[in-house]
Scaffold this motif. Structure first.
Motif, PDB file in Angstrom:
ATOM      1  N   HIS A 142      74.684 -35.561   7.899  1.00 25.22           N
ATOM      2  CA  HIS A 142      74.888 -36.728   8.768  1.00 25.22           C
ATOM      3  C   HIS A 142      75.031 -36.285  10.217  1.00 25.22           C
ATOM      4  O   HIS A 142      75.765 -35.352  10.512  1.00 25.22           O
ATOM      5  N   LEU A 143      74.312 -36.967  11.095  1.00 18.25           N
ATOM      6  CA  LEU A 143      74.475 -36.750  12.538  1.00 18.25           C
ATOM      7  C   LEU A 143      74.969 -38.053  13.154  1.00 18.25           C
ATOM      8  O   LEU A 143      74.326 -39.091  13.006  1.00 18.25           O
ATOM      9  N   HIS A 144      76.105 -37.981  13.872  1.00 15.88           N
ATOM     10  CA  HIS A 144      76.551 -39.171  14.604  1.00 15.88           C
ATOM     11  C   HIS A 144      76.082 -39.082  16.059  1.00 15.88           C
ATOM     12  O   HIS A 144      76.193 -38.026  16.694  1.00 15.88           O
ATOM     13  N   THR A 145      75.554 -40.199  16.562  1.00 15.38           N
ATOM     14  CA  THR A 145      75.105 -40.257  17.957  1.00 15.38           C
ATOM     15  C   THR A 145      75.798 -41.434  18.641  1.00 15.38           C
ATOM     16  O   THR A 145      76.274 -42.346  17.962  1.00 15.38           O
ATOM     17  N   TRP A 146      75.824 -41.410  19.965  1.00 17.12           N
ATOM     18  CA  TRP A 146      76.397 -42.555  20.664  1.00 17.12           C
ATOM     19  C   TRP A 146      75.667 -42.751  21.984  1.00 17.12           C
ATOM     20  O   TRP A 146      75.056 -41.837  22.539  1.00 17.12           O
ATOM     21  N   ILE A 147      75.734 -43.993  22.431  1.00 16.58           N
ATOM     22  CA  ILE A 147      75.006 -44.408  23.623  1.00 16.58           C
ATOM     23  C   ILE A 147      75.991 -45.088  24.549  1.00 16.58           C
ATOM     24  O   ILE A 147      76.796 -45.901  24.093  1.00 16.58           O
ATOM     25  N   GLN A 148      75.950 -44.741  25.827  1.00 10.52           N
ATOM     26  CA  GLN A 148      76.838 -45.410  26.776  1.00 10.52           C
ATOM     27  C   GLN A 148      76.019 -46.158  27.810  1.00 10.52           C
ATOM     28  O   GLN A 148      75.237 -45.550  28.531  1.00 10.52           O
ATOM     29  N   LYS A 149      76.154 -47.476  27.812  1.00  7.48           N
ATOM     30  CA  LYS A 149      75.394 -48.354  28.708  1.00  7.48           C
ATOM     31  C   LYS A 149      73.900 -48.041  28.682  1.00  7.48           C
ATOM     32  O   LYS A 149      73.257 -47.871  29.722  1.00  7.48           O
ATOM     33  N   GLY A 150      73.374 -47.885  27.531  1.00  4.77           N
ATOM     34  CA  GLY A 150      71.945 -47.650  27.367  1.00  4.77           C
ATOM     35  C   GLY A 150      71.496 -46.222  27.618  1.00  4.77           C
ATOM     36  O   GLY A 150      70.313 -45.905  27.506  1.00  4.77           O
ATOM     37  N   ILE A 151      72.437 -45.335  27.950  1.00  3.33           N
ATOM     38  CA  ILE A 151      72.085 -43.931  28.239  1.00  3.33           C
ATOM     39  C   ILE A 151      72.545 -43.036  27.088  1.00  3.33           C
ATOM     40  O   ILE A 151      73.682 -43.164  26.605  1.00  3.33           O
ATOM     41  N   ILE A 152      71.671 -42.142  26.676  1.00  7.18           N
ATOM     42  CA  ILE A 152      72.060 -41.170  25.649  1.00  7.18           C
ATOM     43  C   ILE A 152      72.640 -39.943  26.369  1.00  7.18           C
ATOM     44  O   ILE A 152      71.932 -39.286  27.142  1.00  7.18           O
ATOM     45  N   PRO A 153      73.923 -39.630  26.153  1.00 11.33           N
ATOM     46  CA  PRO A 153      74.510 -38.473  26.830  1.00 11.33           C
ATOM     47  C   PRO A 153      73.788 -37.160  26.454  1.00 11.33           C
ATOM     48  O   PRO A 153      73.242 -37.051  25.352  1.00 11.33           O
ATOM     49  N   ASN A 154      73.824 -36.188  27.373  1.00 13.65           N
ATOM     50  CA  ASN A 154      73.169 -34.891  27.145  1.00 13.65           C
ATOM     51  C   ASN A 154      73.610 -34.230  25.856  1.00 13.65           C
ATOM     52  O   ASN A 154      72.802 -33.678  25.115  1.00 13.65           O
ATOM     53  N   GLU A 155      74.924 -34.336  25.629  1.00 15.57           N
ATOM     54  CA  GLU A 155      75.513 -33.756  24.422  1.00 15.57           C
ATOM     55  C   GLU A 155      74.838 -34.309  23.155  1.00 15.57           C
ATOM     56  O   GLU A 155      74.587 -33.585  22.185  1.00 15.57           O
ATOM     57  N   VAL A 156      74.543 -35.606  23.198  1.00  9.65           N
ATOM     58  CA  VAL A 156      73.909 -36.250  22.042  1.00  9.65           C
ATOM     59  C   VAL A 156      72.454 -35.794  21.937  1.00  9.65           C
ATOM     60  O   VAL A 156      71.957 -35.494  20.836  1.00  9.65           O
ATOM     61  N   MET A 157      71.775 -35.696  23.084  1.00  9.17           N
ATOM     62  CA  MET A 157      70.382 -35.220  23.072  1.00  9.17           C
ATOM     63  C   MET A 157      70.325 -33.828  22.431  1.00  9.17           C
ATOM     64  O   MET A 157      69.434 -33.529  21.630  1.00  9.17           O
ATOM     65  N   GLN A 158      71.308 -32.997  22.778  1.00 13.19           N
ATOM     66  CA  GLN A 158      71.329 -31.636  22.216  1.00 13.19           C
ATOM     67  C   GLN A 158      71.596 -31.651  20.716  1.00 13.19           C
ATOM     68  O   GLN A 158      70.990 -30.876  19.963  1.00 13.19           O
ATOM     69  N   SER A 159      72.483 -32.556  20.293  1.00 11.51           N
ATOM     70  CA  SER A 159      72.779 -32.579  18.855  1.00 11.51           C
ATOM     71  C   SER A 159      71.587 -33.142  18.067  1.00 11.51           C
ATOM     72  O   SER A 159      71.329 -32.725  16.943  1.00 11.51           O
TER      73      SER A 159
END
Ligand SMILES: Cc1cc2nc3c(=O)[nH]c(=O)nc-3n(C[C@H](O)[C@H](O)[C@H](O)COP(=O)(O)O)c2cc1C
Length: 172
Positions: A142-159
Motif C-alpha cells: 500500500h502506498l498512501h499519497t496526499w494532495i494539498q490544494k491540487g498540488i502533489i508534494p515532492n515527497e509524494v512524487m518521490q514515494s
C-alpha cells in the motif's frame, strides 16, 4: 512482463485521486479504468445486478492484465464505496463461473490511497492484504499519497516513483 491496470475508485473522475492516477499512468503506462463511469450495483445473493457493467469489466480485467492497482480516496477512514462494491461483486465469480474468478490467482494487487493529509490509520490496508491472500493474488503493498490544494508534494512524487520502480515495474 504483462500489462497492468489502474482502477480509479473516486466519486469524482477529475479529483485528487485522478491527479495521482495521472502520475501513476505516466510512470507505468498502465491502462486506467474509472469506476465512476461504470454502473455497478451492489452484490446481491440473487444476482439481481448480474446484467450491469461488472461482469464484462471483470472479464476484461482478468483477460488483459496481470496487475491491478486500486486507486482509492480515503472516505471515512477506509476505501471508497465504489471500490468496496467492486470488491463485493468479485463474489459473483466465487458462486458462478468460478474458473473466471480463479484467473485472479495469477495476478498481483497493489493499493494507492489518496487524501489531503499525510495520515493513514492502522488497519487501512488489512482488507486488501487479506482479500489478496484469499483470492490467491500477490499483494504488492500500500502506498498512501496526499494532495494539498491540487498540488502533489515532492515527497509524494518521490514515494510514487519508488513504489512504481520497486513494486510495479520490477519483476516482483
Ligand atoms: C465522503 C468523504 C469522506 C472522507 N473521509 C476522510 C477520512 O476519513 N480521512 C481523510 O483523511 N480524508 C477524508 N476525506 C477527504 C478525502 O480523502 C480527500 O479530499 C481526497 O483527496 C479526495 O479525493 P477525490 O477528489 O478523488 O475524491 C473524505 C472525503 C469525502 C468526500
Amino acid at each position: 512482463m504483462g500489462k497492468g491496470v489502474i482502477i480509479q475508485a473516486s466519486s469524482r473522475s477529475d479529483g485528487d485521486t485522478n491527479c495521482i492516477v495521472t502520475v501513476l499512468k505516466k510512470k507505468t503506462d498502465f491502462d486506467v479504468i474509472d469506476l465512476n463511469q461504470k454502473h455497478i450495483g451492489h452484490f446481491d445473493y440473487k444476482f439481481k445486478n448480474k446484467n450491469d457493467d461488472f461482469k464484462p469489466l471483470f472479464y476484461e480485467i482478468t483477460e488483459k492484465y496481470n496487475t491491478i492497482i486500486f486507486a482509492t480516496p480515503i472516505y471515512w477512514y477506509t476505501m471508497s464505496g465504489l471500490l468496496k462494491v467492486f470488491l463485493d461483486r468479485i463474489s459473483d465469480f466465487l458462486y458462478d463461473e468460478k474458473d473466471i474468478g480463479r484467473r485472479l490467482r495469477k495476478m498481483k494487487m497493489g493499493i494507492v490511497s489518496s487524501s489531503n493529509e499525510n495520515m493513514v490509520f492502522d488497519g487501512f490496508a488489512m482488507p486488501f492484504e487479506k482479500s489478496a491472500e484469499y483470492l490467491g493474488m500477490k499483494y504488492l503493498g500500500h502506498l498512501h499519497t496526499w494532495i494539498q490544494k491540487g498540488i502533489i508534494p515532492n515527497e509524494v512524487m518521490q514515494s510514487i516513483e519508488a513504489y512504481t520502480n520497486k513494486k510495479l515495474l520490477a519483476n516482483v
